[in-house]
Design an enzyme around this catalytic site. Structure first.
Site, PDB file in Angstrom:
ATOM      1  N   ARG A  28       0.825  -1.212   0.000  1.00  0.00           N
ATOM      2  CA  ARG A  28       0.000   0.000   0.000  1.00  0.00           C
ATOM      3  C   ARG A  28       0.856   1.258   0.000  1.00  0.00           C
ATOM      4  O   ARG A  28       0.451   2.285   0.551  1.00  0.00           O
ATOM      5  CB  ARG A  28      -0.968   0.018   1.195  1.00  0.00           C
ATOM      6  CG  ARG A  28      -1.991  -1.110   1.108  1.00  0.00           C
ATOM      7  CD  ARG A  28      -3.218  -0.837   1.955  1.00  0.00           C
ATOM      8  NE  ARG A  28      -4.161  -1.954   1.798  1.00  0.00           N
ATOM      9  CZ  ARG A  28      -4.823  -2.516   2.795  1.00  0.00           C
ATOM     10  NH1 ARG A  28      -4.692  -2.062   4.028  1.00  0.00           N
ATOM     11  NH2 ARG A  28      -5.649  -3.512   2.580  1.00  0.00           N
ATOM     12  N   ARG A  32      -3.262   6.266   0.832  1.00  0.00           N
ATOM     13  CA  ARG A  32      -3.898   7.325   1.626  1.00  0.00           C
ATOM     14  C   ARG A  32      -2.953   8.127   2.518  1.00  0.00           C
ATOM     15  O   ARG A  32      -3.295   9.208   2.948  1.00  0.00           O
ATOM     16  CB  ARG A  32      -5.000   6.703   2.489  1.00  0.00           C
ATOM     17  CG  ARG A  32      -6.120   6.119   1.664  1.00  0.00           C
ATOM     18  CD  ARG A  32      -7.022   5.249   2.485  1.00  0.00           C
ATOM     19  NE  ARG A  32      -6.375   4.002   2.896  1.00  0.00           N
ATOM     20  CZ  ARG A  32      -6.976   3.059   3.601  1.00  0.00           C
ATOM     21  NH1 ARG A  32      -8.218   3.219   3.981  1.00  0.00           N
ATOM     22  NH2 ARG A  32      -6.338   1.952   3.921  1.00  0.00           N
ATOM     23  N   ARG A  41      -7.330  11.790  -5.340  1.00  0.00           N
ATOM     24  CA  ARG A  41      -8.613  11.170  -4.979  1.00  0.00           C
ATOM     25  C   ARG A  41      -9.750  12.182  -5.038  1.00  0.00           C
ATOM     26  O   ARG A  41     -10.890  11.838  -5.351  1.00  0.00           O
ATOM     27  CB  ARG A  41      -8.496  10.567  -3.572  1.00  0.00           C
ATOM     28  CG  ARG A  41      -9.667   9.697  -3.180  1.00  0.00           C
ATOM     29  CD  ARG A  41      -9.429   9.008  -1.865  1.00  0.00           C
ATOM     30  NE  ARG A  41      -9.251   9.958  -0.781  1.00  0.00           N
ATOM     31  CZ  ARG A  41      -8.905   9.614   0.450  1.00  0.00           C
ATOM     32  NH1 ARG A  41      -8.658   8.347   0.739  1.00  0.00           N
ATOM     33  NH2 ARG A  41      -8.769  10.520   1.399  1.00  0.00           N
ATOM     34  N   ASP A  78      -6.692  -3.619  -7.333  1.00  0.00           N
ATOM     35  CA  ASP A  78      -7.360  -4.287  -6.224  1.00  0.00           C
ATOM     36  C   ASP A  78      -7.479  -5.765  -6.565  1.00  0.00           C
ATOM     37  O   ASP A  78      -7.522  -6.120  -7.747  1.00  0.00           O
ATOM     38  CB  ASP A  78      -8.756  -3.690  -5.977  1.00  0.00           C
ATOM     39  CG  ASP A  78      -9.308  -4.143  -4.626  1.00  0.00           C
ATOM     40  OD1 ASP A  78      -9.915  -5.239  -4.562  1.00  0.00           O
ATOM     41  OD2 ASP A  78      -9.118  -3.433  -3.628  1.00  0.00           O
ATOM     42  N   TYR A 155     -14.864 -13.043  -1.032  1.00  0.00           N
ATOM     43  CA  TYR A 155     -15.543 -11.817  -1.452  1.00  0.00           C
ATOM     44  C   TYR A 155     -16.785 -12.153  -2.273  1.00  0.00           C
ATOM     45  O   TYR A 155     -17.853 -11.577  -2.064  1.00  0.00           O
ATOM     46  CB  TYR A 155     -14.609 -10.939  -2.295  1.00  0.00           C
ATOM     47  CG  TYR A 155     -13.831  -9.938  -1.483  1.00  0.00           C
ATOM     48  CD1 TYR A 155     -14.484  -8.949  -0.740  1.00  0.00           C
ATOM     49  CD2 TYR A 155     -12.437  -9.959  -1.457  1.00  0.00           C
ATOM     50  CE1 TYR A 155     -13.770  -8.023   0.010  1.00  0.00           C
ATOM     51  CE2 TYR A 155     -11.719  -9.035  -0.711  1.00  0.00           C
ATOM     52  CZ  TYR A 155     -12.393  -8.070   0.018  1.00  0.00           C
ATOM     53  OH  TYR A 155     -11.690  -7.162   0.767  1.00  0.00           O
TER      54      TYR A 155
END
Length: 351
Positions: A28, A32, A41, A78, A155
């Site tokens: 990651r 963020r 974003r 992803d 998922y």
């Protein structure tokens, strides 16, 4: 194969060369905690836009490369990205993760799934990976990114993230036929997807079986391991020289089993001491990890001590320095910079 010294550092470590310092990247690392990412974003609020519009995904993938020069640049993506291409529609909700609109619950739904055709359903992947390779040249290693069969099945069956995994465990333990068929189909498509990423420029590929640590060891042996093996064996048939990494979150109880997956490198999280991990995985298995991402909230001295501790325990062969999982959103950018700087100035002879 070119002269080894011209090859990027991470690729050399992944192939088993003895080096003066371990290569370093962060899970990651595009995301963020970086102001540049948060600014982007604002402009592209949907995760799918950010990961599927080539110029945006290329920009996001390269943000940490430009800022910190890590030894690995990973495709911004992803694990659920390929699902629509096999017939499972999804969205990725900001801060909540993937949402599957019609969860897979019946044999009819599984039978309706189609094999992945990446150039048709994921045309952006080729563009992104080729651009990343061109941008970083031999200065860094381009990493591919896929989900593993069990985690993608979780998922698809749960319909979203879960704390208990009760829907898929109900299926696994009461009527596993549907689940095994789903896992089988996912394995075939994931193998196609990894090969495609390698053909497009990925030099190393990491498979995320993020949720396999939620299985007991005996259930891991039934629902996770055989399908990891199936994927890796299929890729090795066509691309034997591309190193493959396996990550499982909360993997302390299944570490030895991860070593049997066919992966070249096992990603170790922070619940296992690196010296113990080395012992448990045996002398021939390469490792990645394993700092707690929370360490990056500590002082520079603390961060340096923890890096040295991991590197010393991992030894001078077959170790890629990384966090045990993703860098946390509130992490100070200057601490990330310090982490990379310390790692890149390491000399194993003096640690």
């Amino acid at each position: 194969m070119g002269v080894a010294s011209n090859e990027p550092h991470l690729l050399r470590a992944a192939r088993g060369e003895v080096l003066s310092r371990p290569p370093v990247w962060m899970m990651r690392q595009a995301g963020r905690y970086m102001k540049a990412y948060r600014d982007l974003r604002e402009k592209y609020p949907s995760f799918r836009e950010r990961s599927e519009i080539p110029e945006v995904a290329i920009e996001v993938s390269l943000q940490p490369w430009r800022a910190f020069q890590p030894d690995g640049v990973i495709l911004f993506s992803d694990i659920v990205t390929p699902l629509p291409g096999i017939g499972i529609e999804m969205d990725i909700a900001e801060g909540k993760g993937p949402i599957i609109h019609q969860p897979i619950r019946t044999i009819e739904q599984v039978n309706a799934l189609r094999p992945l055709n990446p150039d048709e359903s994921l045309p952006f992947i080729r563009t992104i990976l080729q651009a990343l390779r061109q941008e970083v040249g031999n200065q860094s290693t381009v990493l591919g990114f896929v989900g593993a069969p069990w985690t993608l099945a979780a998922y698809a069956v749960e319909g979203k993230g879960s704390k208990t995994y009760s829907v898929i465990k109900n299926m696994a333990f009461s009527d596993p036929t549907v689940l095994h068929l789903l896992l089988d189909k996912l394995s075939e498509s994931i193998a196609i997807y990894i090969r495609h990423q390698i053909d497009c420029g990925a030099q190393v590929v990491q498979m995320f079986d993020s949720w396999a640590g939620q299985l007991s060891p005996q259930d891991y042996d039934t629902f996770a391991l055989p399908y990891q093996q199936k994927v890796f064996a299929a890729v090795k048939q066509t691309h034997p020289d591309t190193p493959l990494i396996l990550l499982v979150s909360g993997s302390a109880g299944v570490l030895e089993r991860m070593g049997k997956s066919g992966a070249d490198i096992v990603s170790v999280d922070w619940t296992v001491d690196m010296a113990d991990a080395r012992q448990r995985l045996g002398k021939t298995m390469k490792v990645q990890g394993n700092l707690d991402p929370g360490v990056l909230f500590g002082s520079q001295e603390f961060i340096r001590d923890r890096i040295y501790d991991t590197v010393k325990k991992a030894g001078n062969w077959g170790h890629i320095l990384n966090l045990g999982h993703g860098v946390l959103p509130e992490t100070p950018e200057e601490n990330v910079a310090f982490f990379f700087e310390t790692a890149k100035n390491l000399n194993l002879a003096t640690v």
